[in-house]
Enzyme design. Structure first.
Site, mmCIF file in Angstrom:
data_model
loop_
_atom_site.group_PDB
_atom_site.id
_atom_site.type_symbol
_atom_site.label_atom_id
_atom_site.label_comp_id
_atom_site.label_asym_id
_atom_site.label_seq_id
_atom_site.Cartn_x
_atom_site.Cartn_y
_atom_site.Cartn_z
ATOM 1 N N HIS A 165 36.159 31.951 40.352
ATOM 2 C CA HIS A 165 34.807 32.259 39.902
ATOM 3 C C HIS A 165 34.636 31.721 38.484
ATOM 4 O O HIS A 165 35.423 32.036 37.582
ATOM 5 C CB HIS A 165 34.542 33.754 39.971
ATOM 6 C CG HIS A 165 34.544 34.284 41.373
ATOM 7 N ND1 HIS A 165 35.034 35.525 41.715
ATOM 8 C CD2 HIS A 165 34.112 33.716 42.529
ATOM 9 C CE1 HIS A 165 34.912 35.700 43.028
ATOM 10 N NE2 HIS A 165 34.351 34.620 43.535
ATOM 11 N N ARG A 183 32.797 31.969 35.798
ATOM 12 C CA ARG A 183 32.583 32.678 34.543
ATOM 13 C C ARG A 183 33.786 33.481 34.072
ATOM 14 O O ARG A 183 33.779 34.021 32.965
ATOM 15 C CB ARG A 183 31.390 33.614 34.692
ATOM 16 C CG ARG A 183 31.543 34.682 35.779
ATOM 17 C CD ARG A 183 30.225 35.369 36.057
ATOM 18 N NE ARG A 183 30.287 36.346 37.135
ATOM 19 C CZ ARG A 183 29.217 36.947 37.647
ATOM 20 N NH1 ARG A 183 28.022 36.662 37.165
ATOM 21 N NH2 ARG A 183 29.332 37.815 38.626
ATOM 22 N N GLU A 189 42.817 41.575 39.025
ATOM 23 C CA GLU A 189 41.615 41.563 38.195
ATOM 24 C C GLU A 189 42.041 41.897 36.763
ATOM 25 O O GLU A 189 42.509 42.998 36.479
ATOM 26 C CB GLU A 189 40.598 42.600 38.690
ATOM 27 C CG GLU A 189 40.073 42.353 40.097
ATOM 28 C CD GLU A 189 38.915 41.371 40.134
ATOM 29 O OE1 GLU A 189 38.491 40.917 39.037
ATOM 30 O OE2 GLU A 189 38.436 41.061 41.238
#
Length: 434
Positions: A177, A179, A389
Site C-alpha cells: 500500500h 502510503r 502492521e
C-alpha cells in the site's frame, strides 16, 4: 487499512480513489484534520452520524474508536455532531511537510545509519539497494519479482549464508500500500542489519546460514512514487480502470486483495468497485505487481520451499496470522502461530515498550479476501505466514514522523531475530521455550 462506507468527498482527495490520469495536481492537505472519534458501545450510531459528512476513514480495527480525516469545509458540520473525539493531526498538511523534510546529514551508503533519519525519494531507494548488494557481494544477488503497471522494476535482494543458496526461503516485502512509507524503511533496516552483522553476530550468522532471504522493499513502486509527487495518502497501484467499467475514471487496484486464494472469499473483505480503496480487480492476480510476487511464491514453493513469509504494513501494531477471509476459521496450527507471535511481541516490546497485539487476522483487524498472507500459507505452502502492521496505533497513522523510523526498524529487527531463531522449535511438547 480499509476504507468504510463513511467516505465520499475525500475519496477524491485523501484516498486518491477517483483521481484520473490527468488529475495530477499536488494535494497539500493544508487545513485538513485527523480526529479519533470514540465509538465505545455506540459504533453503529457513530458511523451513521459520520455518514452525513464527506470524510475519509483511516482505520476501523478498534472497537473503541475510528480515525477520520476531515476537510476544512466539513469541520463545522463535524463539530455540530457533538461526538467525543481527540485531535491526532491539527493540520495534516503541516504533518506531511514535516515528515518529508530533508536532512543534510544523511548518506546513502549501506553502512551509514543516518539513512534512517529521514524518508527518501524512490530513486535514492533504488541506489541504496544497489549499494547493499555491493556491500555483500559473495552472499547476495539482486533479483526482480516482475514489473509494475508503469514499468518499474520490483527489485529485491536474495541473501544467503555459508554453503551457498538453496535453503528454505524467508520472504519479506513492503509498500504493498503506497502510503505506508514506514514499511519499506523498516524492511530496509532489517535487511541492512542482516548484511552488516553477518560477520560479527553469531545469531545473525546462524540465521543466514540456515535460510535464504528474498526481500522486496516496494511491491507497489508506482503508487509509492505517486505519494511523493501528487497525493501522499494514495493507497492502490496506478492501474487504469477496467474497460468493463466504462463510466469509471477511478485508478488502482488493491494489490493485497488481488491474490488468487479466496479472491472472492468474503464480500466484506474487498470491493468490486474500482472507486473503492479495497478494489480487488476484475479477476484474481490481474495486476502485474501481484502476478510477479505470485510467481516468486510459486517458484520458491516448488524449489527450496518457503519457511516464513511476512508482509509489512502500517499502521496498528499487530502481528497477524491466517486467516483473513473468515473470522471463525483458524489454521490447524493456530497454537504455534500464537506462541511465536507472543514471543516476537515480547522481543519488540523490550526495545522501546511498543506493544504489538497478535492473533488471527480477521479477528484482530477485519475481513480481507485475496490477501498475500493467506495465499502464501495455503497455496505457497509456507510453514509460517504473517502480516505485521507497524507503528503506530493512530496518533500519527500513515504520516509517521521520521524520528520514529529508527525505533520502528530496531524493534522489528529484534522481533525478527527472535522469530527467525524459533522457526524450527517444536511447540507444545512440554520442553523448550514454548
Amino acid at each position: 487499512m480499509k476504507l468504510s462506507q463513511v467516505s465520499s468527498f475525500l475519496t477524491l482527495l485523501a484516498s486518491g480513489i477517483a483521481f484520473s490520469a490527468t488529475a495530477d495536481e499536488y494535494v497539500t492537505y493544508n487545513g485538513y484534520k485527523v480526529f479519533r472519534v470514540s465509538t465505545q458501545g455506540q459504533r453503529a450510531s457513530v458511523l451513521d452520524k459520520l455518514s452525513s459528512l464527506s470524510c475519509d476513514e483511516w482505520s476501523h480495527d478498534s472497537p473503541s474508536h475510528v480515525d477520520i480525516v476531515i476537510a476544512p469545509d466539513q469541520l463545522q458540520a463535524f463539530h455540530a455532531l457533538n461526538l467525543e473525539h481527540k485531535t491526532l493531526h491539527d493540520n495534516l498538511g503541516g504533518s506531511i511537510t514535516a515528515e518529508s523534510a530533508k536532512s543534510l546529514n544523511w548518506k546513502r551508503q549501506a553502512g551509514n545509519s543516518s539513512w534512517f533519519d529521514n524518508y527518501h525519494p524512490y530513486a535514492d531507494h533504488q541506489q541504496y539497494w544497489t549499494d547493499l548488494q555491493a556491500s555483500f557481494p559473495d552472499n547476495s544477488e539482486s533479483f526482480s519479482a516482475g514489473t509494475s503497471y508503469e514499468g518499474r522494476d520490483l527489485f529485491g535482494l536474495h541473501l544467503w549464508g555459508a554453503g551457498g543458496p538453496g535453503k528454505p526461503a524467508v520472504i519479506y516485502h513492503g509498500n504493498v500500500h503506497a502510503r505506508e512509507w514506514i514499511s519499506s524503511m523498516t524492511v530496509e533496516y532489517i535487511t541492512t542489519n542482516l548484511i552488516n552483522t553477518y560477520a560479527t553476530d553469531d545469531l545473525t550468522r546462524s540465521i543466514l546460514d540456515k535460510y535464504d532471504f528474498y526481500i522486496i522493499p516496494f511491491i507497489n513502486p508506482d503508487g509509492f512514487v505517486y505519494t511523493q509527487t501528487t497525493n501522499r495518502l494514495w493507497r492502490k497501484n496506478r492501474q487504469p480502470p477496467p474497460a468493463s467499467k466504462a463510466n469509471s475514471s477511478c485508478y488502482g487496484r488493491d494489490i493485497n486483495r488481488n491474490w488468487p486464494y479466496k479472491w472472492d472469499g468474503n464480500p466484506l473483505g474487498a470491493s468490486d468497485d474500482p472507486c473503492d480503496e479495497t478494489y480487488h480487480g476484475e479477476a484474481p492476480s490481474d495486476s502485474p505487481e501481484n502476478q510477479g510476487v505470485v510467481a516468486l511464491v510459486d517458484q520458491l514453493r516448488d524449489s527450496s520451499g518457503i519457511k516464513l513469509y511476512i508482509d509489512f504494513h502500517s499502521y496498528g501494531q499487530l502481528i497477524e496470522y491466517p486467516f483473513g477471509y473468515n473470522c471463525t476459521l483458524l489454521p490447524a496450527d493456530a497454537g504455534r502461530f500464537s506462541k511465536l507471535g507472543v514471543l516476537t511481541s515480547d522481543a519488540i516490546y523490550d526495545v522501546e515498550g511498543t506493544l504489538f497485539i497478535f492473533g488471527p487476522a480477521c479477528s484482530i483487524l477485519y475481513p480481507t479476501e485475496g490477501g498475500g498472507r493467506d495465499h502464501t500459507y495455503i497455496v505457497g505452502e509456507a510453514e509460517w505466514s504473517y502480516t505485521i502492521e507497524l507503528r503506530d496505533r493512530g496518533n500519527y497513522g500513515f504520516v509517521l514522523p521520521p524520528e520514529q523510523i529508527r525505533g520502528s526498524g530496531e524493534e522489528q529487527w529484534q522481533g525478527q531475530r527472535t522469530m527467525l531463531s524459533l522457526l524450527d522449535e517444536v511447540y507444545f511438547d512440554g520442553e523448550g521455550p514454548a
